[in-house]
Design a protein around this motif. Sequence first.
Motif, PDB file in Angstrom:
ATOM      1  N   ARG A 269       7.371   1.971 -10.295  1.00  0.00           N
ATOM      2  CA  ARG A 269       6.774   3.470 -10.741  1.00  0.00           C
ATOM      3  C   ARG A 269       5.584   2.549 -10.994  1.00  0.00           C
ATOM      4  NH1 ARG A 269       8.875   5.227 -16.461  1.00  0.00           N
ATOM      5  NH2 ARG A 269      10.428   4.627 -15.803  1.00  0.00           N
ATOM      6  N   ALA A 270       4.639   2.526 -10.512  1.00  0.00           N
ATOM      7  CA  ALA A 270       3.511   2.185 -10.008  1.00  0.00           C
ATOM      8  C   ALA A 270       3.202   2.356  -8.593  1.00  0.00           C
ATOM      9  CB  ALA A 270       2.515   1.332 -10.182  1.00  0.00           C
ATOM     10  N   ARG A 271       4.090   2.340  -8.100  1.00  0.00           N
ATOM     11  CA  ARG A 271       4.703   2.834  -6.670  1.00  0.00           C
ATOM     12  C   ARG A 271       4.703   4.187  -6.751  1.00  0.00           C
ATOM     13  NH1 ARG A 271       7.451  -1.022  -2.025  1.00  0.00           N
ATOM     14  NH2 ARG A 271       6.424   0.012   0.112  1.00  0.00           N
ATOM     15  N   GLU A 272       5.182   4.412  -7.322  1.00  0.00           N
ATOM     16  CA  GLU A 272       5.731   5.880  -6.974  1.00  0.00           C
ATOM     17  C   GLU A 272       3.608   6.894  -7.653  1.00  0.00           C
ATOM     18  OE1 GLU A 272      10.204   5.504  -7.838  1.00  0.00           O
ATOM     19  OE2 GLU A 272       8.847   6.689  -9.824  1.00  0.00           O
ATOM     20  N   LEU A 273       3.500   6.285  -8.247  1.00  0.00           N
ATOM     21  CA  LEU A 273       2.040   7.155  -8.227  1.00  0.00           C
ATOM     22  C   LEU A 273       0.943   7.230  -8.229  1.00  0.00           C
ATOM     23  CD1 LEU A 273       2.520   6.575 -12.583  1.00  0.00           C
ATOM     24  CD2 LEU A 273       2.576   8.025 -11.576  1.00  0.00           C
ATOM     25  N   LEU A 274       0.677   5.783  -7.232  1.00  0.00           N
ATOM     26  CA  LEU A 274      -0.032   5.275  -6.814  1.00  0.00           C
ATOM     27  C   LEU A 274      -0.524   5.207  -5.524  1.00  0.00           C
ATOM     28  CD1 LEU A 274      -1.031   1.776  -7.822  1.00  0.00           C
ATOM     29  CD2 LEU A 274      -2.227   3.433  -8.635  1.00  0.00           C
ATOM     30  N   PRO A 275      -1.766   5.935  -5.454  1.00  0.00           N
ATOM     31  CA  PRO A 275      -1.397   6.353  -3.565  1.00  0.00           C
ATOM     32  C   PRO A 275      -1.670   4.748  -2.799  1.00  0.00           C
ATOM     33  CG  PRO A 275      -4.075   6.513  -4.259  1.00  0.00           C
ATOM     34  CD  PRO A 275      -2.742   5.886  -5.444  1.00  0.00           C
ATOM     35  N   GLN A 276      -0.943   5.694  -2.023  1.00  0.00           N
ATOM     36  CA  GLN A 276      -0.296   4.277  -0.727  1.00  0.00           C
ATOM     37  C   GLN A 276      -0.843   2.870  -0.114  1.00  0.00           C
ATOM     38  OE1 GLN A 276       3.136   4.095   0.583  1.00  0.00           O
ATOM     39  NE2 GLN A 276       2.414   2.065   1.129  1.00  0.00           N
ATOM     40  N   ALA A 277      -2.429   3.140   0.288  1.00  0.00           N
ATOM     41  CA  ALA A 277      -3.713   2.195  -0.254  1.00  0.00           C
ATOM     42  C   ALA A 277      -4.097   1.265  -1.070  1.00  0.00           C
ATOM     43  CB  ALA A 277      -4.378   3.023   1.046  1.00  0.00           C
ATOM     44  N   THR A 278      -4.160   2.237  -2.230  1.00  0.00           N
ATOM     45  CA  THR A 278      -3.941   1.573  -3.322  1.00  0.00           C
ATOM     46  C   THR A 278      -3.271   0.471  -3.491  1.00  0.00           C
ATOM     47  OG1 THR A 278      -5.496   3.023  -3.798  1.00  0.00           O
ATOM     48  CG2 THR A 278      -4.571   1.098  -6.147  1.00  0.00           C
ATOM     49  N   TYR A 279      -1.864   0.792  -3.893  1.00  0.00           N
ATOM     50  CA  TYR A 279      -0.409   0.395  -3.727  1.00  0.00           C
ATOM     51  C   TYR A 279      -0.749  -1.179  -3.263  1.00  0.00           C
ATOM     52  CZ  TYR A 279       3.868  -1.895  -3.639  1.00  0.00           C
ATOM     53  OH  TYR A 279       4.983  -2.752  -3.964  1.00  0.00           O
ATOM     54  N   ASP A 280      -0.919  -1.054  -1.928  1.00  0.00           N
ATOM     55  CA  ASP A 280      -0.830  -1.969  -0.245  1.00  0.00           C
ATOM     56  C   ASP A 280      -1.730  -2.856  -1.101  1.00  0.00           C
ATOM     57  OD1 ASP A 280       1.261  -1.178   1.012  1.00  0.00           O
ATOM     58  OD2 ASP A 280       0.234   0.513   2.325  1.00  0.00           O
ATOM     59  N   TYR A 281      -2.851  -2.370  -1.287  1.00  0.00           N
ATOM     60  CA  TYR A 281      -4.377  -3.181  -1.739  1.00  0.00           C
ATOM     61  C   TYR A 281      -3.398  -4.166  -2.482  1.00  0.00           C
ATOM     62  CZ  TYR A 281      -8.705  -5.153  -3.729  1.00  0.00           C
ATOM     63  OH  TYR A 281      -9.482  -6.275  -4.024  1.00  0.00           O
ATOM     64  N   TYR A 282      -3.044  -3.613  -3.629  1.00  0.00           N
ATOM     65  CA  TYR A 282      -2.824  -4.545  -4.648  1.00  0.00           C
ATOM     66  C   TYR A 282      -1.918  -5.520  -3.937  1.00  0.00           C
ATOM     67  CZ  TYR A 282      -5.717  -1.524  -8.716  1.00  0.00           C
ATOM     68  OH  TYR A 282      -6.324  -1.410  -9.056  1.00  0.00           O
ATOM     69  N   ALA A 283      -0.640  -4.724  -3.999  1.00  0.00           N
ATOM     70  CA  ALA A 283       0.669  -5.761  -3.854  1.00  0.00           C
ATOM     71  C   ALA A 283       0.813  -6.029  -2.583  1.00  0.00           C
ATOM     72  CB  ALA A 283       1.779  -4.463  -3.809  1.00  0.00           C
ATOM     73  N   GLY A 284      -0.539  -6.246  -1.847  1.00  0.00           N
ATOM     74  CA  GLY A 284      -0.142  -6.589  -0.547  1.00  0.00           C
ATOM     75  C   GLY A 284      -1.139  -7.835  -0.370  1.00  0.00           C
ATOM     76  N   GLY A 285       0.006  -9.394   0.571  1.00  0.00           N
ATOM     77  CA  GLY A 285      -1.111 -10.509   1.086  1.00  0.00           C
ATOM     78  C   GLY A 285      -1.496 -10.771   2.010  1.00  0.00           C
ATOM     79  N   ALA A 286      -2.191 -11.969   2.563  1.00  0.00           N
ATOM     80  CA  ALA A 286      -2.428 -12.184   3.620  1.00  0.00           C
ATOM     81  C   ALA A 286      -1.343 -12.547   4.801  1.00  0.00           C
ATOM     82  CB  ALA A 286      -3.773 -13.172   3.326  1.00  0.00           C
ATOM     83  N   GLY A 287      -1.087 -12.463   6.259  1.00  0.00           N
ATOM     84  CA  GLY A 287      -0.793 -12.564   7.332  1.00  0.00           C
ATOM     85  C   GLY A 287       0.462 -11.973   6.793  1.00  0.00           C
ATOM     86  N   ASP A 288       1.564 -12.389   7.555  1.00  0.00           N
ATOM     87  CA  ASP A 288       3.257 -11.749   6.671  1.00  0.00           C
ATOM     88  C   ASP A 288       3.701 -11.812   5.662  1.00  0.00           C
ATOM     89  OD1 ASP A 288       3.313 -11.503   9.893  1.00  0.00           O
ATOM     90  OD2 ASP A 288       3.398 -13.583  10.023  1.00  0.00           O
TER      91      ASP A 288
END
Length: 356
Positions: A13-32
Amino acid sequence: MSIPLNLREYEQRARELLPQATYDYYAGGAGDEITVRENEQAWAGLRFRPRVFVDVSSCETATTILGQPVAFPLLTAPCAFNQLAHPDGELAVARATAAAGVIQTLSTMASRSLEEVAGASAGTRWFQLYCQRDRGVTKALIERAEAAGFAALCLTVDVPATGNRERDFRNNFQVPPSIRLANLEPYLPLGSGELALHHYARDQFDASLTWESLAWLRSITRLPIVVKGVLTAEDALLAVQHGVAGIVVSNHGGRQLDSVVSTADALPEIAAAVQGQAEVYVDGGIRRGTDILKALALGARAVLIGRPYLWALAVSGEAGVAHVLQHLHDDLKLAMALAGCPKLSDIGSGFVCRLR
Ligand code: HOC
């Protein structure tokens, strides 16, 4: 729209609501993002060895963390800029954690100041510290945390440099100008523009810290110090020797050095090495009450959750965070009943085995 049933549904649900860059900042990690994935997979790779014919008509989850009572063994992890998820940001988390009877850990990189957060609820909270190159700034932050009633310092030690976060580079991630670096703005505000956060961390965080730095920190504070970012028994023993009160087994949610060991895999050797000389906590990939039970069985006193409360905050603010905390509390109690563990003190390594 229906209320999410579990933490994964909150993320969708959050992924649908948040701007892509914000979702990616939270969800993302390093490297692969190998470690991001393996944190969750490592809990999933553990199996229970439940006991039967145990009276589980009442399961007790209340305990203490560094002497502070909590309703169940959980803290919210320090996450930067909660206002990226919701305008109420860290204030909503302060209210929801206090109502749930758990501890909030406020990030140095919060979007609300530690004084504002302290005024938002009467809950117990820790202050997460990124030591700044300017020791005067670090000292001032600690003095403010003490004055505002924070119960412990949670010293993050795994950011001597920022991880290779390719999602942020791809998105040219920027913190909107309306969001403040509230704790640090009296000294040096966050600059503007793309990747300003990465540049701030690179330029201001102290990469020269060593174990000796703990002696200096201990000399300037009466607060207990919890070191966050330990992944080996060797470092856990050094932490104990340097007088820490607690250790968070953490790989920063897979956001720093990719391919480091998952926290579920690191936890047993650390708990065995520490042997109760400091409290041991763990974060990374906790998504279910069963994950909490597994972490306790492997020797953790409590767990921290990060991304899940941010997703809940994005979906429905304080109510979302409150729901996620209630859900995890209920889910832990259910797991304890089904595993035959009515008391937290019953939970030991005999309740789990590893398939892999
Ligand atoms: C870009 C790095 O803990 C995080 C936070 C803040 C770390 C410093 C900024 O994004 O993992």
